[in-house]
Every structure is written in C-alpha cells, then in structure tokens.
Write a protein that holds these residues in place. Structure first.
Motif, PDB file in Angstrom:
ATOM      1  N   VAL A  25       0.838  -1.203   0.000  1.00  0.00           N
ATOM      2  CA  VAL A  25       0.000   0.000   0.000  1.00  0.00           C
ATOM      3  C   VAL A  25       0.874   1.254   0.000  1.00  0.00           C
ATOM      4  CG1 VAL A  25      -1.753   1.280   1.283  1.00  0.00           C
ATOM      5  CG2 VAL A  25      -1.894  -1.204   1.132  1.00  0.00           C
ATOM      6  N   PHE A  26       1.943   1.219   0.786  1.00  0.00           N
ATOM      7  CA  PHE A  26       2.881   2.333   0.849  1.00  0.00           C
ATOM      8  C   PHE A  26       3.455   2.627  -0.540  1.00  0.00           C
ATOM      9  CE2 PHE A  26       7.378   3.494   1.162  1.00  0.00           C
ATOM     10  CZ  PHE A  26       7.314   4.678   1.894  1.00  0.00           C
ATOM     11  N   ALA A  27       3.882   1.591  -1.258  1.00  0.00           N
ATOM     12  CA  ALA A  27       4.460   1.780  -2.584  1.00  0.00           C
ATOM     13  C   ALA A  27       3.415   2.281  -3.579  1.00  0.00           C
ATOM     14  CB  ALA A  27       5.073   0.465  -3.070  1.00  0.00           C
ATOM     15  N   ALA A  28       2.193   1.732  -3.517  1.00  0.00           N
ATOM     16  CA  ALA A  28       1.147   2.180  -4.434  1.00  0.00           C
ATOM     17  C   ALA A  28       0.784   3.639  -4.179  1.00  0.00           C
ATOM     18  CB  ALA A  28      -0.091   1.292  -4.277  1.00  0.00           C
ATOM     19  N   ALA A  29       0.728   4.043  -2.916  1.00  0.00           N
ATOM     20  CA  ALA A  29       0.438   5.445  -2.593  1.00  0.00           C
ATOM     21  C   ALA A  29       1.535   6.359  -3.111  1.00  0.00           C
ATOM     22  CB  ALA A  29       0.268   5.612  -1.087  1.00  0.00           C
ATOM     23  N   ALA A  30       2.792   5.924  -3.010  1.00  0.00           N
ATOM     24  CA  ALA A  30       3.901   6.731  -3.520  1.00  0.00           C
ATOM     25  C   ALA A  30       3.788   6.913  -5.034  1.00  0.00           C
ATOM     26  CB  ALA A  30       5.233   6.075  -3.154  1.00  0.00           C
ATOM     27  N   GLY A  31       3.493   5.837  -5.755  1.00  0.00           N
ATOM     28  CA  GLY A  31       3.355   5.955  -7.206  1.00  0.00           C
ATOM     29  C   GLY A  31       2.194   6.843  -7.616  1.00  0.00           C
ATOM     30  N   THR A  32       1.059   6.718  -6.929  1.00  0.00           N
ATOM     31  CA  THR A  32      -0.097   7.550  -7.268  1.00  0.00           C
ATOM     32  C   THR A  32       0.164   9.008  -6.952  1.00  0.00           C
ATOM     33  OG1 THR A  32      -1.545   5.665  -6.793  1.00  0.00           O
ATOM     34  CG2 THR A  32      -2.567   7.832  -6.902  1.00  0.00           C
ATOM     35  N   ALA A  33       0.786   9.290  -5.815  1.00  0.00           N
ATOM     36  CA  ALA A  33       1.125  10.672  -5.489  1.00  0.00           C
ATOM     37  C   ALA A  33       2.082  11.259  -6.520  1.00  0.00           C
ATOM     38  CB  ALA A  33       1.740  10.738  -4.086  1.00  0.00           C
ATOM     39  N   PHE A  34       3.027  10.464  -6.980  1.00  0.00           N
ATOM     40  CA  PHE A  34       3.952  10.935  -8.009  1.00  0.00           C
ATOM     41  C   PHE A  34       3.197  11.293  -9.290  1.00  0.00           C
ATOM     42  CE2 PHE A  34       6.798  10.356 -11.572  1.00  0.00           C
ATOM     43  CZ  PHE A  34       7.941  11.025 -11.164  1.00  0.00           C
ATOM     44  N   LEU A  35       2.229  10.458  -9.685  1.00  0.00           N
ATOM     45  CA  LEU A  35       1.443  10.762 -10.882  1.00  0.00           C
ATOM     46  C   LEU A  35       0.670  12.063 -10.722  1.00  0.00           C
ATOM     47  CD1 LEU A  35      -0.002   7.267 -11.889  1.00  0.00           C
ATOM     48  CD2 LEU A  35       1.647   8.631 -13.156  1.00  0.00           C
ATOM     49  N   LEU A  36       0.057  12.264  -9.556  1.00  0.00           N
ATOM     50  CA  LEU A  36      -0.698  13.489  -9.323  1.00  0.00           C
ATOM     51  C   LEU A  36       0.206  14.720  -9.371  1.00  0.00           C
ATOM     52  CD1 LEU A  36      -3.017  12.219  -6.446  1.00  0.00           C
ATOM     53  CD2 LEU A  36      -3.723  12.794  -8.770  1.00  0.00           C
ATOM     54  N   LEU A  37       1.371  14.618  -8.768  1.00  0.00           N
ATOM     55  CA  LEU A  37       2.292  15.748  -8.774  1.00  0.00           C
ATOM     56  C   LEU A  37       2.843  16.008 -10.172  1.00  0.00           C
ATOM     57  CD1 LEU A  37       4.200  15.029  -5.449  1.00  0.00           C
ATOM     58  CD2 LEU A  37       2.506  16.827  -5.862  1.00  0.00           C
ATOM     59  N   ALA A  38       3.093  14.958 -10.939  1.00  0.00           N
ATOM     60  CA  ALA A  38       3.536  15.148 -12.319  1.00  0.00           C
ATOM     61  C   ALA A  38       2.460  15.838 -13.147  1.00  0.00           C
ATOM     62  CB  ALA A  38       3.898  13.801 -12.939  1.00  0.00           C
ATOM     63  N   THR A  39       1.194  15.526 -12.880  1.00  0.00           N
ATOM     64  CA  THR A  39       0.103  16.224 -13.554  1.00  0.00           C
ATOM     65  C   THR A  39       0.090  17.700 -13.182  1.00  0.00           C
ATOM     66  OG1 THR A  39      -1.226  14.210 -13.585  1.00  0.00           O
ATOM     67  CG2 THR A  39      -2.388  16.275 -13.856  1.00  0.00           C
ATOM     68  N   LEU A  40       0.323  17.996 -11.906  1.00  0.00           N
ATOM     69  CA  LEU A  40       0.409  19.399 -11.477  1.00  0.00           C
ATOM     70  C   LEU A  40       1.587  20.107 -12.146  1.00  0.00           C
ATOM     71  CD1 LEU A  40      -0.505  21.732  -9.668  1.00  0.00           C
ATOM     72  CD2 LEU A  40       0.927  20.764  -7.852  1.00  0.00           C
ATOM     73  N   GLY A  41       2.737  19.425 -12.232  1.00  0.00           N
ATOM     74  CA  GLY A  41       3.878  20.019 -12.902  1.00  0.00           C
ATOM     75  C   GLY A  41       3.586  20.342 -14.353  1.00  0.00           C
ATOM     76  N   HIS A  42       2.856  19.460 -15.047  1.00  0.00           N
ATOM     77  CA  HIS A  42       2.481  19.727 -16.432  1.00  0.00           C
ATOM     78  C   HIS A  42       1.543  20.913 -16.518  1.00  0.00           C
ATOM     79  CE1 HIS A  42      -0.158  19.246 -19.979  1.00  0.00           C
ATOM     80  NE2 HIS A  42       0.952  18.866 -20.587  1.00  0.00           N
ATOM     81  N   ALA A  43       0.578  21.015 -15.592  1.00  0.00           N
ATOM     82  CA  ALA A  43      -0.371  22.127 -15.623  1.00  0.00           C
ATOM     83  C   ALA A  43       0.322  23.462 -15.379  1.00  0.00           C
ATOM     84  CB  ALA A  43      -1.470  21.895 -14.586  1.00  0.00           C
ATOM     85  N   VAL A  44       1.299  23.488 -14.475  1.00  0.00           N
ATOM     86  CA  VAL A  44       2.010  24.730 -14.180  1.00  0.00           C
ATOM     87  C   VAL A  44       2.930  25.112 -15.329  1.00  0.00           C
ATOM     88  CG1 VAL A  44       3.721  25.767 -12.640  1.00  0.00           C
ATOM     89  CG2 VAL A  44       1.841  24.433 -11.694  1.00  0.00           C
ATOM     90  N   ASP A  45       3.552  24.123 -15.935  1.00  0.00           N
ATOM     91  CA  ASP A  45       4.519  24.401 -16.991  1.00  0.00           C
ATOM     92  C   ASP A  45       3.849  24.789 -18.302  1.00  0.00           C
ATOM     93  OD1 ASP A  45       7.380  24.376 -17.743  1.00  0.00           O
ATOM     94  OD2 ASP A  45       6.738  22.811 -19.127  1.00  0.00           O
ATOM     95  N   THR A  46       2.628  24.279 -18.556  1.00  0.00           N
ATOM     96  CA  THR A  46       1.914  24.585 -19.798  1.00  0.00           C
ATOM     97  C   THR A  46       0.523  25.121 -19.453  1.00  0.00           C
ATOM     98  OG1 THR A  46       1.142  22.295 -19.924  1.00  0.00           O
ATOM     99  CG2 THR A  46       3.171  22.842 -21.108  1.00  0.00           C
ATOM    100  N   PRO A  47       0.412  26.383 -19.004  1.00  0.00           N
ATOM    101  CA  PRO A  47      -0.900  26.919 -18.604  1.00  0.00           C
ATOM    102  C   PRO A  47      -1.890  27.003 -19.755  1.00  0.00           C
ATOM    103  CG  PRO A  47       0.757  28.653 -18.701  1.00  0.00           C
ATOM    104  CD  PRO A  47       1.490  27.356 -18.875  1.00  0.00           C
TER     105      PRO A  47
END
Length: 395
Positions: free
Chosen positions: A21-43
């Motif tokens: 569960v710990f590993a799955a939560a880490a991967g999902t959080a990484f995906l969410l943050l990568a989505t945020l990084g894309h949104a900030v970088d390409t408004p």
C-alpha cells in the motif's frame, strides 16, 4: 498511537501487505504531482492537464481498492478476546484500521513527493528526466498539499466505509448451510451482461463519428459520438465486467457441480458458489483493467508504454507506463489478497473435512480445478470483451 502499537507486533506478511500500500500510494502521489507540474509548466493546455488529472483517478481508485483489501485482512482490525472489555469495540477497530491506512498512505505520498522533487532538481543536483514530463516552474504549495492529501483521504474513507460495523461479507461455506444459499445467483450477472452489451454497441456507433475533425467532448444530436462516445462505451463495458463477475464466478461453480459430479468437482463448485461475491468483485476489476490495458495497446501500440514517444502517438510516455503498471499490479494484488482471505475464512471447514478423513490430495485437486477453470473462463471472457471493445478504438 494505538494503531501503531497494534500494528507493531504483526506478522511479516501483514507488514509486506502494508508496504505494498505504501508503494502504491507513492506511485499515485507521483502521478498526481507530475500532472500538477504539467499544468504549471503549460498553462495554455488546460484540456490536456484536465485529461491527465482524470487519468490519475484510475490509479487513485486502484490504490484505494488495494488499501481496503489490505485493511480487511489486517489482524488489528478484527475483534479478539478481551478487546471489548478494554473498550475496543467494532467502531474503534474500524477507526484504527482507517488510521493505519491513512498513516501508510501519508508516508507513501511523502515518498512520492521526495521522488518528484528529486527528479525536478528541487532537492539539489541536476534535474532528471525530460522537461515536458515534470516541468521546471515553481509549484503552488496549496495545490501540492491537496494532491498529497488525496490518496490518504480517499483510501481512509474507503476503508472506514467498507469496514464499518454491520457491513459483513458472506460467511465461509459450512456443511449445514441451506441449499438455497449456494444456489442464489448474484443479481448483477444479467445487469452486467446488459451493461457490457450496451457499452459495446455505443462504441460501434460512436466509432463511425471519429476522425481527424472529431472533438473529445463533442456531443451532437443528443447522443455521445466521436472519441467521447468510444471512451464512454468502453467505460460502460468495463463497469459491466465488474458487475457481472460475481455472477459469472457463481455460474462457473454451478456448472462444475452439475450432473454426476465427483467429490472434486462438487467441492470445487461449492466453494466457487459460496465465494462468488467475495472473489468475484476484485476479479471483475482485474478483468476491466486488463481490458483497458489492451485497448491502450491497440490505440497507441508499443509506444503507449515506452519511455519516449513512438511516431508521435504516445500520450504520456513514462507516466503511462507507471499508471498502467500501478492499476494492473494493484488489481492483481487485490485478487491474491482476497483469495488468501477466502482461504482463511474456509479454514474451519477445511479442518472439519480433514477430521472426517478427507484426503489432502482431494482438497488440493479441488483447489487446482477451481483455479484453472476460473483462469480459463475469465481469461476467455476478458479477451473477447477487450477485443470487441478495442476494435473501434483501433479504427
């Protein structure tokens, strides 16, 4: 603190499931943050960012399902002798299980944040990975906090809802159960078949409206057409698989026990009928996940899961591989955990059969028979539905 004390003395297998569960939560959080990084970088690409965020909901749901499956098998969430006298009733045990899930997901989300910041170069050192993947602009702290809280909140709420007092799974098979218990087919089978057929029909209809000029969210004529219609049809087909799986498992058990069945077939069919609801739900989710993975392969080809673009067709590159892997691994782990839970629930019945002289080889043959039949039948159904659902996407 009480959740930590109860979990500290658990067996290694319990800690291993929590680590998953710990590993799955880490991967999902990484995906969410990568989505945020894309949104900030390409408004200017708000639609693309919204679609990436919507895609992250699938790994988020898979992670929550895995967290619930692990919490269901956690010994700390079960009533034991003396717990009620110590003030640990069903409600408090449910809260403890939810708190344990939230704690593991919080730690996993923090690990995902550290990995994300390290790849962006925010923790020192050179950035790792292409700029289009993670972005380089500063991230809003409020948005980071909301996305990091998404996995613990969703998993904790799902655990509390599923494990709430009064919501019990069907009991293990007993020798004195009335015949109607084993013969009662889950009601979702006909509805699941109808929903899958409707989804396939909608895909075939919508596929005629796809093309270079089709827009993702275009809804002309009152019907869902174009790419949106194809995706909606696949979602309906996937939901139909999840809904029909328990009834399908029950039907397989009934077929095994039909006619002049021997002891092996009768025992295998009886167990499948009794465990159809418990095992069928995660199996249905796994079937839907495999169907979605096959559809993605048909649409984008091998480049859909490559680390770099493939003829300009890959949608997310490494994030696609990470998200798809998370969904498939989490759903497969849920099936394995549920099978282990089912075996534990039948331990009393298995021990009773051994006491009356049932050979151990017969029990092993019955287990092998029901596993092989399930794999063959469900794989055939999944492959057929996936092929039919992916046909319009490939066209």
């Amino acid at each position: 603190m009480l959740a930590l004390r109860l979990g500290r003395g658990a067996r290694p297998a319990v800690h291993l499931r929590r680590l998953l569960v710990f590993a799955a939560a880490a991967g999902t959080a990484f995906l969410l943050l990568a989505t945020l990084g894309h949104a900030v970088d390409t408004p200017g690409d708000s639609l693309g960012s919204a679609l990436r965020l919507a895609w992250c909901l699938v790994p988020l749901a898979a992670t929550a399902q895995l967290a619930v499956a692990v919490a269901r098998t956690d010994p700390a969430a079960r009533l034991h002798d003396g717990m009620t006298a110590a003030g640990l009733g069903p409600v408090r045990l449910t809260l403890i299980a939810a708190a344990t899930t939230v704690l593991g997901c919080v730690l996993g989300s923090l690990l995902g944040l550290l990995a994300f910041l390290r790849l962006r170069g925010a923790l020192g050192g050179a950035p790792v990975g292409p700029e289009a993947l993670l972005g380089r602009d500063p991230l809003p702290y409020a948005a980071v906090g909301v996305l990091l809280a998404a996995v613990p909140v969703v998993a904790g709420v799902a655990t509390a809802v599923v494990l709430r007092p009064g919501r019990n799974e069907p009991s293990a098979p007993c020798a004195d159960d009335p015949p109607r218990t084993a013969g009662a087919t889950p009601a979702g089978l006909p509805w699941g078949i109808a929903l899958t057929a409707a989804g396939l029909a909608l895909e075939v209809y919508a596929a005629g409206h796809t093309g270079p000029g089709a827009r993702l969210l275009r809804l002309p004529g009152g019907l869902v057409t174009g790419e949106a219609g194809v995706v909606t049809g696949w979602l309906l087909s996937a939901a139909g698989l999840v809904l029909a799986a328990p009834g399908l498992v029950h039907l397989i058990g009934r077929v095994l026990g039909m006619g002049r069945s021997g002891a092996v077939r009768l025992l295998a069919g009886r167990v499948l009928q009794e465990e159809s609801r418990r095992v069928g739900r995660p199996l249905g989710v796994l079937m839907a996940a495999v169907s979605g993975g096959y559809a993605g392969y048909v649409v984008y080809g091998p480049g859909a899961f490559a680390l770099h673009g493939h003829d300009g067709r890959a949608s997310f590159g490494p994030l696609t591989a990470l998200g798809t892997g998370l969904v498939l691994v989490c759903t497969a782990l849920c099936v394995l955990i549920t099978v282990a839970e089912s075996r534990t629930a039948r331990s009393a019945t298995t021990e009773a059969l051994r006491r009356i002289g049932t050979p151990a080889g017969l029990l092993r043959r019955a287990a092998a028979l029901r596993a092989s039949v399930l794999v063959v039948v469900l794989a055939a159904v999944t492959g057929g539905v996936a092929h039919l659902a992916a046909g319009p996407l490939g066209g």
